[in-house]
Design a protein around this motif. Structure first.
Motif, PDB file in Angstrom:
ATOM      1  N   UNK A 206       0.882  -1.192  -0.069  1.00 25.91           N
ATOM      2  CA  UNK A 206       0.058   0.135   0.008  1.00 25.91           C
ATOM      3  C   UNK A 206       0.965   1.349   0.112  1.00 25.91           C
ATOM      4  N   UNK A 207       2.032   1.020   0.690  1.00 25.78           N
ATOM      5  CA  UNK A 207       3.145   2.399   0.831  1.00 25.78           C
ATOM      6  C   UNK A 207       3.570   2.830  -0.819  1.00 25.78           C
ATOM      7  N   UNK A 208       3.612   1.736  -1.624  1.00 27.27           N
ATOM      8  CA  UNK A 208       4.126   1.981  -2.771  1.00 27.27           C
ATOM      9  C   UNK A 208       3.020   2.512  -3.671  1.00 27.27           C
ATOM     10  N   UNK A 209       1.834   1.893  -3.464  1.00 23.87           N
ATOM     11  CA  UNK A 209       0.518   2.260  -4.282  1.00 23.87           C
ATOM     12  C   UNK A 209       0.223   3.767  -3.979  1.00 23.87           C
ATOM     13  N   UNK A 210       0.469   3.998  -2.834  1.00 22.76           N
ATOM     14  CA  UNK A 210       0.431   5.437  -2.293  1.00 22.76           C
ATOM     15  C   UNK A 210       1.364   6.417  -2.998  1.00 22.76           C
ATOM     16  N   UNK A 211       2.434   6.125  -3.179  1.00 26.64           N
ATOM     17  CA  UNK A 211       3.472   6.723  -3.846  1.00 26.64           C
ATOM     18  C   UNK A 211       2.945   7.048  -5.287  1.00 26.64           C
ATOM     19  N   UNK A 212       2.659   5.882  -5.990  1.00 30.00           N
ATOM     20  CA  UNK A 212       2.147   5.811  -7.287  1.00 30.00           C
ATOM     21  C   UNK A 212       0.993   6.967  -7.501  1.00 30.00           C
ATOM     22  N   UNK A 213       0.014   6.858  -6.388  1.00 26.84           N
ATOM     23  CA  UNK A 213      -1.167   7.783  -6.460  1.00 26.84           C
ATOM     24  C   UNK A 213      -0.502   9.253  -6.349  1.00 26.84           C
ATOM     25  N   UNK A 214       0.450   9.439  -5.327  1.00 28.13           N
ATOM     26  CA  UNK A 214       0.832  10.720  -5.284  1.00 28.13           C
ATOM     27  C   UNK A 214       1.424  11.367  -6.508  1.00 28.13           C
ATOM     28  N   UNK A 215       1.970  10.452  -7.466  1.00 28.12           N
ATOM     29  CA  UNK A 215       2.805  10.924  -8.436  1.00 28.12           C
ATOM     30  C   UNK A 215       1.445  11.076  -9.890  1.00 28.12           C
ATOM     31  N   UNK A 216       0.490  10.486  -9.549  1.00 27.03           N
ATOM     32  CA  UNK A 216      -0.537  10.391 -10.699  1.00 27.03           C
ATOM     33  C   UNK A 216      -0.754  11.867 -11.094  1.00 27.03           C
ATOM     34  N   UNK A 217      -0.933  11.990 -12.433  1.00 31.20           N
ATOM     35  CA  UNK A 217      -1.178  13.382 -13.041  1.00 31.20           C
ATOM     36  C   UNK A 217       0.017  14.261 -13.118  1.00 31.20           C
ATOM     37  N   UNK A 218       1.285  13.758 -12.625  1.00 29.50           N
ATOM     38  CA  UNK A 218       2.389  14.725 -12.535  1.00 29.50           C
ATOM     39  C   UNK A 218       3.124  14.224 -13.848  1.00 29.50           C
ATOM     40  N   UNK A 219       3.717  14.852 -14.758  1.00 33.98           N
ATOM     41  CA  UNK A 219       4.602  14.307 -15.785  1.00 33.98           C
ATOM     42  C   UNK A 219       5.973  13.656 -15.092  1.00 33.98           C
ATOM     43  N   UNK A 220       6.493  12.836 -15.537  1.00 33.59           N
ATOM     44  CA  UNK A 220       7.760  12.185 -15.234  1.00 33.59           C
ATOM     45  C   UNK A 220       8.821  13.062 -15.152  1.00 33.59           C
ATOM     46  N   UNK A 221       8.977  14.198 -16.012  1.00 34.69           N
ATOM     47  CA  UNK A 221       9.856  15.302 -15.777  1.00 34.69           C
ATOM     48  C   UNK A 221       9.791  15.912 -14.471  1.00 34.69           C
ATOM     49  N   UNK A 222       8.313  16.348 -14.291  1.00 32.47           N
ATOM     50  CA  UNK A 222       8.156  17.201 -12.838  1.00 32.47           C
ATOM     51  C   UNK A 222       8.294  16.287 -11.774  1.00 32.47           C
ATOM     52  N   UNK A 223       8.062  15.413 -11.832  1.00 30.97           N
ATOM     53  CA  UNK A 223       8.030  14.142 -10.681  1.00 30.97           C
ATOM     54  C   UNK A 223       9.718  14.079 -10.367  1.00 30.97           C
TER      55      UNK A 223
END
Length: 105
Positions: A82-99
């Motif tokens: 769940x911690x990994x899924x939470x991190x993926x959720x946090x990144x959702x909608x960000x461009x890879x470059x922005x993240x």
């Protein structure tokens, strides 16, 4: 979280106390972090080879092996999927470059 990941995480956690001779996962835990990391490296390589071969069934099989051993690593380190899924959720909608830029601040 996907029910399969939750159930697998519970099993992997329970295997921490199992006899290493009775469980593959318990034997990995008993061998320590280096053995777990070696398996992840092997499975990552096999996933790359399967992808290069282009056979969908092999890609799925090897990705499952890679994910499985990564879940073993998380459990070994006291972390949960769940911690990994939470991190993926946090990144959702960000461009890879922005993240990536945010990580380098």
């Amino acid at each position: 979280m996907n029910d399969t990941l939750l159930r697998l995480a519970e099993v992997l956690e329970a295997r921490k106390g199992a006899d290493p001779s009775s469980s593959y996962v318990a034997s990995l835990y008993a061998k320590g972090l280096d053995a777990i990391l070696k398996k992840i490296g092997e499975e990552a390589t096999e996933t790359v080879i399967a992808a290069k071969d282009g056979e969908a069934d092999k890609i799925i099989h090897e990705t499952a092996d890679l994910w499985f051993h990564t879940l073993v690593l998380l459990a070994d380190r006291g972390l949960r999927p769940q911690q990994v899924l939470d991190e993926l959720e946090r990144r959702f909608g960000l461009s890879g470059l922005e993240e990536k830029a945010r990580r380098n601040q």
